[in-house]
Design a protein around this motif. Sequence first.
Motif, PDB file in Angstrom:
ATOM      1  N   GLN A 134      40.730 -26.353 -11.991  1.00  0.00           N
ATOM      2  CA  GLN A 134      41.126 -25.236 -12.833  1.00  0.00           C
ATOM      3  C   GLN A 134      40.507 -25.364 -14.212  1.00  0.00           C
ATOM      4  O   GLN A 134      40.223 -26.460 -14.684  1.00  0.00           O
ATOM      5  N   ASP A 135      40.299 -24.219 -14.847  1.00  0.00           N
ATOM      6  CA  ASP A 135      39.830 -24.190 -16.223  1.00  0.00           C
ATOM      7  C   ASP A 135      41.009 -24.354 -17.162  1.00  0.00           C
ATOM      8  O   ASP A 135      42.112 -23.888 -16.874  1.00  0.00           O
ATOM      9  N   LYS A 150      35.888 -13.437 -19.906  1.00  0.00           N
ATOM     10  CA  LYS A 150      36.895 -14.340 -19.347  1.00  0.00           C
ATOM     11  C   LYS A 150      37.650 -14.981 -20.511  1.00  0.00           C
ATOM     12  O   LYS A 150      37.118 -15.831 -21.220  1.00  0.00           O
ATOM     13  N   GLU A 154      34.929 -22.668 -11.801  1.00  0.00           N
ATOM     14  CA  GLU A 154      35.017 -21.244 -11.460  1.00  0.00           C
ATOM     15  C   GLU A 154      33.673 -20.687 -10.996  1.00  0.00           C
ATOM     16  O   GLU A 154      32.630 -20.958 -11.590  1.00  0.00           O
ATOM     17  N   GLU A 210      31.417 -18.411 -13.476  1.00  0.00           N
ATOM     18  CA  GLU A 210      30.762 -19.191 -14.537  1.00  0.00           C
ATOM     19  C   GLU A 210      29.656 -20.063 -13.966  1.00  0.00           C
ATOM     20  O   GLU A 210      28.591 -20.218 -14.585  1.00  0.00           O
TER      21      GLU A 210
END
Length: 248
Positions: free
Chosen positions: A66-67, A146, A186, A189
């Motif tokens: 996850q970011d 984003k 992601e 990206e």
Amino acid sequence: MIQEERFSRILNEVNMSGTVTVQELKVSLGISESTIRRDLTELDRKGRLLKVRGGAVSNENGLVSQDFGVDIREAQNVAAKRLIAAYAASLITDDDFVYIDAGTTTELLCRELENCSAHFVTNGLSQAKVLAQKGMKVFVLGGEFKAKTEAIVGEETLSSLEKYNFTKGFFGANGITKERGFMTPEMKEAAVKKSAMGRSLESFVIADSSKFDRVSSVSFGSFDDAVIITDEIKKKYKGMKNIREVKA
């Protein structure tokens, strides 16, 4: 309580719940906040967890899927990032046409630049703002914004990139390994990074040493596709020609 026992208990708690705060660890372990923060810093450096503001997030099996928001990432490994950014900025000459990736270390790179006549393209709004405020020529890619990472991504972004050819490109990464290359959590990206890297004559991944041996969800380049600028070369990477170590 000895250090290894503290490490084991911290990792057990963070991996069971996914996240843990400094205050929760202080209560459960019965040790000082300063000791906990030092332990979290060391465990993050070893790639065993991800230290964030106020606590830590599980990095079990070394996978970052996850970011995290800019507010969390910009507080991590600040001194190392500044060293890396300053060195990276010194590589840019007035004749360059440069791609700047979104990310906290690339933003610091932009802040290091002074009196530079190079032209820049970026998918990061923070990077564009810093460069423009310094009076530099900067083009911003179009596409979907984003919010979490402040990056512009998507099909329109990829289409915008097709007209450019860069002398140098500077990229961030969430994970780096010899086997899987450069990674980010992601897909959108990753696609933008991969395209921009492919359009750069020279590519540089600027990443502090905590990113090595950390695996993330999507690869955007092979290990040999870029020169890596970092603050410390880990033992297994010693002697590799595409890594540059920056010291204070």
